[in-house]
Design an enzyme around this catalytic site. Sequence first.
Site, PDB file in Angstrom:
ATOM      1  N   SER A 145       0.851  -1.193   0.000  1.00 42.21           N
ATOM      2  CA  SER A 145       0.000   0.000   0.000  1.00 42.21           C
ATOM      3  C   SER A 145       0.882   1.236   0.000  1.00 42.21           C
ATOM      4  O   SER A 145       2.029   1.189   0.472  1.00 42.21           O
ATOM      5  CB  SER A 145      -0.892   0.008   1.243  1.00 42.21           C
ATOM      6  OG  SER A 145      -1.581   1.236   1.384  1.00 42.21           O
ATOM      7  N   TYR A 158      -2.260  -0.043  10.613  1.00 42.26           N
ATOM      8  CA  TYR A 158      -2.297  -0.486   9.217  1.00 42.26           C
ATOM      9  C   TYR A 158      -1.019  -0.068   8.487  1.00 42.26           C
ATOM     10  O   TYR A 158      -0.400  -0.876   7.781  1.00 42.26           O
ATOM     11  CB  TYR A 158      -3.528   0.096   8.519  1.00 42.26           C
ATOM     12  CG  TYR A 158      -3.639  -0.301   7.061  1.00 42.26           C
ATOM     13  CD1 TYR A 158      -3.947  -1.609   6.711  1.00 42.26           C
ATOM     14  CD2 TYR A 158      -3.444   0.639   6.046  1.00 42.26           C
ATOM     15  CE1 TYR A 158      -4.044  -1.978   5.372  1.00 42.26           C
ATOM     16  CE2 TYR A 158      -3.542   0.268   4.713  1.00 42.26           C
ATOM     17  CZ  TYR A 158      -3.841  -1.040   4.377  1.00 42.26           C
ATOM     18  OH  TYR A 158      -3.939  -1.397   3.057  1.00 42.26           O
TER      19      TYR A 158
END
Length: 265
Positions: A145, A158
């Site tokens: 990501s 995250y």
Amino acid sequence: MVNERVNGKNIVITGASGGIGAEIARLCAASGANLVLLARSIDKLQQLESELEQKYQINVEVFQLDVANTDQVKQVFEQIFASVGDVDILVNNAGFGVFREAHEARIDEIKGMFEVNVVGLMACTSMVLPKMRARRYGHIINIASQAGKIATPKSSVYSASKHAVLGYTNSLRMELDGFNIGVTSVNPGPIATNFFTIADEKGTYVKNVQKFMLKPEYVAQKVVSSMLTKTREINLPRWMNMGSVVYVLFPRLFERIGKRVLNKK
């Protein structure tokens, strides 16, 4: 879009029941690859299996798998080897996130994100590595990501998990230098999938960034195009990746100027 390089190859995709995992599967099937699809939702996998086998002359196998369960990972991959033989490409796509400030993050959520996003990815990779190294052939694609390159408020856990994925991927690439095994990290920005059903409970983030969200089909095309090449990273969208470059060079300035934008969660 067809990638002739993957025709007849055996491709394993985790988190394949929806989102970019399912779209990657569709494109690989269109390119003539044989697929092994893994996810927790066996019903969705079976629907996708039926769709792909009816449309294309390929072999599709599905297995229910929670990548956080490392014992189950070992069992399922042993079944895969017994059934299809060698794995040519592994796409580590399974993952999830929850957007909360650090002091609000629950321990079960913290453990869950690391068990799926990091340990599960490593466990799946460790199962295919010995055979790939012995054959001196293969490709490992890890869906990370942009959050792994730029830490943002309300996604501390995250972001930390995706930073770990990038660290692992970069080390793995160096370890496999000379083995003819590609290692690619995929670093997308927000994608229009059900990821945000869990990650963004209030819907605030999706509302703020909706016009910038990537289509899963577009991300899948970039991933499949990279298969069996020496692509190091796929950064999407390109303009967002420029932020990570600025962040590395001028972190304090970036954090000061970007605070309002980054805090939209």
